[in-house]
Design a protein around this motif. Structure first.
Motif, PDB file in Angstrom:
ATOM      1  N   THR A 116      34.127  38.000  37.674  1.00 46.43           N
ATOM      2  CA  THR A 116      35.016  37.520  36.604  1.00 46.43           C
ATOM      3  C   THR A 116      34.709  36.095  36.188  1.00 46.43           C
ATOM      4  OG1 THR A 116      36.734  36.757  38.155  1.00 46.43           O
ATOM      5  CG2 THR A 116      36.888  39.037  37.360  1.00 46.43           C
ATOM      6  N   SER A 117      33.848  35.407  36.939  1.00 43.72           N
ATOM      7  CA  SER A 117      33.473  34.048  36.540  1.00 43.72           C
ATOM      8  C   SER A 117      32.743  34.044  35.200  1.00 43.72           C
ATOM      9  CB  SER A 117      32.596  33.393  37.614  1.00 43.72           C
ATOM     10  OG  SER A 117      31.360  34.082  37.745  1.00 43.72           O
TER      11      SER A 117
ATOM     12  N   PRO B 209      39.215  33.476  37.726  1.00 44.55           N
ATOM     13  CA  PRO B 209      38.780  33.839  39.087  1.00 44.55           C
ATOM     14  C   PRO B 209      39.708  33.275  40.158  1.00 44.55           C
ATOM     15  CG  PRO B 209      36.905  33.141  37.766  1.00 44.55           C
ATOM     16  CD  PRO B 209      38.125  32.813  36.967  1.00 44.55           C
ATOM     17  N   GLU B 210      40.103  32.007  40.010  1.00 45.72           N
ATOM     18  CA  GLU B 210      40.996  31.410  41.005  1.00 45.72           C
ATOM     19  C   GLU B 210      42.381  32.023  40.943  1.00 45.72           C
ATOM     20  OE1 GLU B 210      41.738  28.807  44.199  1.00 45.72           O
ATOM     21  OE2 GLU B 210      39.879  29.341  43.178  1.00 45.72           O
TER      22      GLU B 210
ATOM     23  N   CYS C 111      33.262  30.565  44.886  1.00 44.16           N
ATOM     24  CA  CYS C 111      33.999  31.749  45.354  1.00 44.16           C
ATOM     25  C   CYS C 111      33.108  32.660  46.186  1.00 44.16           C
ATOM     26  CB  CYS C 111      34.564  32.522  44.167  1.00 44.16           C
ATOM     27  SG  CYS C 111      35.935  31.694  43.327  1.00 44.16           S
TER      28      CYS C 111
ATOM     29  N   CYS D 184      42.381  34.957  43.088  1.00 45.32           N
ATOM     30  CA  CYS D 184      42.246  34.633  44.514  1.00 45.32           C
ATOM     31  C   CYS D 184      43.520  34.092  45.147  1.00 45.32           C
ATOM     32  CB  CYS D 184      41.152  33.576  44.703  1.00 45.32           C
ATOM     33  SG  CYS D 184      39.497  34.240  44.858  1.00 45.32           S
TER      34      CYS D 184
ATOM     35  N   THR E 160      33.846  28.086  39.708  1.00 40.89           N
ATOM     36  CA  THR E 160      33.770  29.538  39.923  1.00 40.89           C
ATOM     37  C   THR E 160      32.783  29.964  41.010  1.00 40.89           C
ATOM     38  OG1 THR E 160      32.138  29.697  38.131  1.00 40.89           O
ATOM     39  CG2 THR E 160      34.450  30.043  37.553  1.00 40.89           C
TER      40      THR E 160
ATOM     41  N   VAL F 104      35.903  39.001  42.058  1.00 35.44           N
ATOM     42  CA  VAL F 104      36.286  37.659  41.609  1.00 35.44           C
ATOM     43  C   VAL F 104      35.061  36.906  41.097  1.00 35.44           C
ATOM     44  CG1 VAL F 104      37.144  35.413  42.371  1.00 35.44           C
ATOM     45  CG2 VAL F 104      38.329  37.503  43.068  1.00 35.44           C
TER      46      VAL F 104
END
Length: 464
Positions: free
Chosen positions: A417-418, A245-246, A316, A249, A313, A414
């Motif tokens: 997707t965690s 996830p990061e 976000c 981003c 996560t 995002v």
């Protein structure tokens, strides 16, 4: 025993400046480029893809680092790389105002990234060779502190200065040319300063009696043993996907802060974005990393893995809320970014400790370096395609708010997707006692700085 020179008795003369020199180019290449190209009108897709490639030298660093020991000393490599980084940044400053700025500056940025990654290996190697074990333990916090100072200066201070210059000059390319001109001059001065202050030790020599063939043979042997480790596929899946996830981003947050409000962004100035993400955000990240290290030392890694995954996560969601409501007050934005970055730093601690845990055993140093290479791949590849994703979903509007939905949809994607992060956590096996009051926490908890770690990279020959 090594001969001890006057400067070796006073590591304060060179350790602070050496680790500022290690940090600044990393953030210049991986953070400043995102903001600069965004402000200069480069599209999200091209910006994310091509700046993503700039991370490659840090990905492949373990593959060429053993060869450094064959040629010259680590002191020589440090001085040479600092001088070459000064030239690289001067090249960026020179070509920024030109019509072909994007292609030409990318070339110089990639060269600077290569020089910086080589400098990292040499700097960490000299740290190990020039200091005894007591000094190494005493100064581990010092080098971490000054790396963090470089982080705040690179992601916050330089961005603030660039924003002020953009306003004063009314010339975005000219403003950023000044920034990289300043960096170039700074590294030129550093190379001169370190010529007089870096220590000379008997052990800092090129390896005698070792050939390139021997190094290649030993490298592939060690690389092979890495893939023979128990549960290697599960471990690699965890390493590649825990931060997914990061990774999505990382190339979009700065453009989101800078984008005009009618296109779905927050409409911050360059200076405001430098303050929010490069100063407040970095402080949150560092505090979260320290808190994560303390928590693991008390409860162990296994017990905290899922809570830390959630910490990494779930915050976000704050970016989703920022995109949906577009608050005007800088204090609201700063608070949201601080909380998200604190959570990320807290959760990232578990990730770094797992790398240390999985690397234990024979050839631990080399295996840790390989783990960090895969970690870098896991951050590099998703970020490269984040611009394509947001431009694709920008065509669809799921909420009738009358504003551009690209950032909103992207950040919700995002968050979704965690689930990958939690999924990979379910399969890793960790000793329940690992991390509790262990010396590894003391050594590594201060080095958790957004993917850039102080890995003890020395060749297998030097270890023997």
């Amino acid at each position: 025993m090594n001969k001890i020179t006057r400067t070796q008795k006073t590591p304060w003369f060179w350790i602070p400046t050496l680790y500022i020199a290690e940090g600044l180019p990393y953030f210049a290449v991986n953070t400043l480029t995102v903001i600069m190209y965004t402000n200069m009108g480069v599209g999200l897709s091209d910006m994310a893809f091509f700046t993503g490639w700039l991370y490659l030298p840090w990905v492949i660093k373990p593959f060429w680092s053993p060869f450094i020991d064959l040629f010259k000393t680590k002191r020589w490599w440090i001085l040479s790389m600092q001088f070459l980084m000064a030239l690289g940044m001067a090249g960026v400053a020179l070509f920024l105002p030109g019509s072909h700025f994007f292609t030409m500056t990318l070339i110089f940025f990639w060269l600077t990234a290569f020089f910086s990654a080589t400098h990292d290996v040499s700097a960490d190697g000299l740290y190990l060779l020039a200091l005894d074990s007591h000094q190494q333990a005493s100064f581990v916090g010092v080098r971490s502190t000054f790396y963090r100072i470089a982080s705040i200066a690179g992601q916050g201070g330089l961005v603030l200065l660039a924003g002020l210059l953009e306003t004063k000059l009314g010339d975005i390319p000219g403003a950023w040319a000044y920034i990289f001109g300043i960096l170039s001059f700074f590294f030129l001065l550093l190379s001169v300063y370190h010529f007089f202050t870096l220590p000379r030790t008997d052990s800092d020599t090129s390896i005698k009696g070792v050939t390139r063939h021997t190094v290649i043979k030993d490298f592939f042997k060690t690389f092979g043993t890495f893939f023979q480790k128990k549960d290697i596929l599960v471990a690699l899946t965890f390493i590649l996907l825990y931060r997914f996830p990061e990774a999505l981003c990382i190339k979009i947050i700065q453009p989101f802060l800078l984008a005009s409000r009618d296109t779905g962004g927050l409409g911050l100035t360059t200076a405001e974005a430098g303050f929010v993400n490069g100063t407040i955000g970095v402080i949150g990240l560092l505090l979260g990393g320290i808190a994560g290290g303390v928590a693991i030392s008390r409860s162990g890694l296994k017990k905290l893995l899922f809570p830390m995954a959630a910490s990494l996560t779930l915050p976000c969601i704050f970016y989703c809320l920022l995109a949906m409501f577009q608050p005007i007050g800088l204090h609201f934005i700063s608070t949201a970014v601080f909380i998200e970055q604190f959570g990320y730093g807290f959760g990232f601690s578990a990730y770094m400790m797992y790398l240390l845990y999985f690397s234990k055993g024979e050839s631990a140093t080399s295996h840790y370096a390989f783990c960090t290479a895969f970690m870098a791949i896991g951050m590099m590849v998703p970020g490269m395609f984040a611009g394509d994703i947001i431009e694709a979903i920008d065509k669809y509007e799921f909420f009738a708010t009358g504003i551009n939905q690209g950032y909103i949809n992207f950040f919700w994607l995002v968050v979704l997707t965690s689930t990958l992060t939690f999924l990979v956590c379910a399969f890793v096996k960790i000793d329940p006692t690992f991390g509790k009051k262990s010396k590894e926490i003391k050594e590594f908890k201060t080095d958790l700085v957004d993917g850039q770690e102080f890995q003890p990279v020395v060749s297998q020959q030097n270890q023997r």
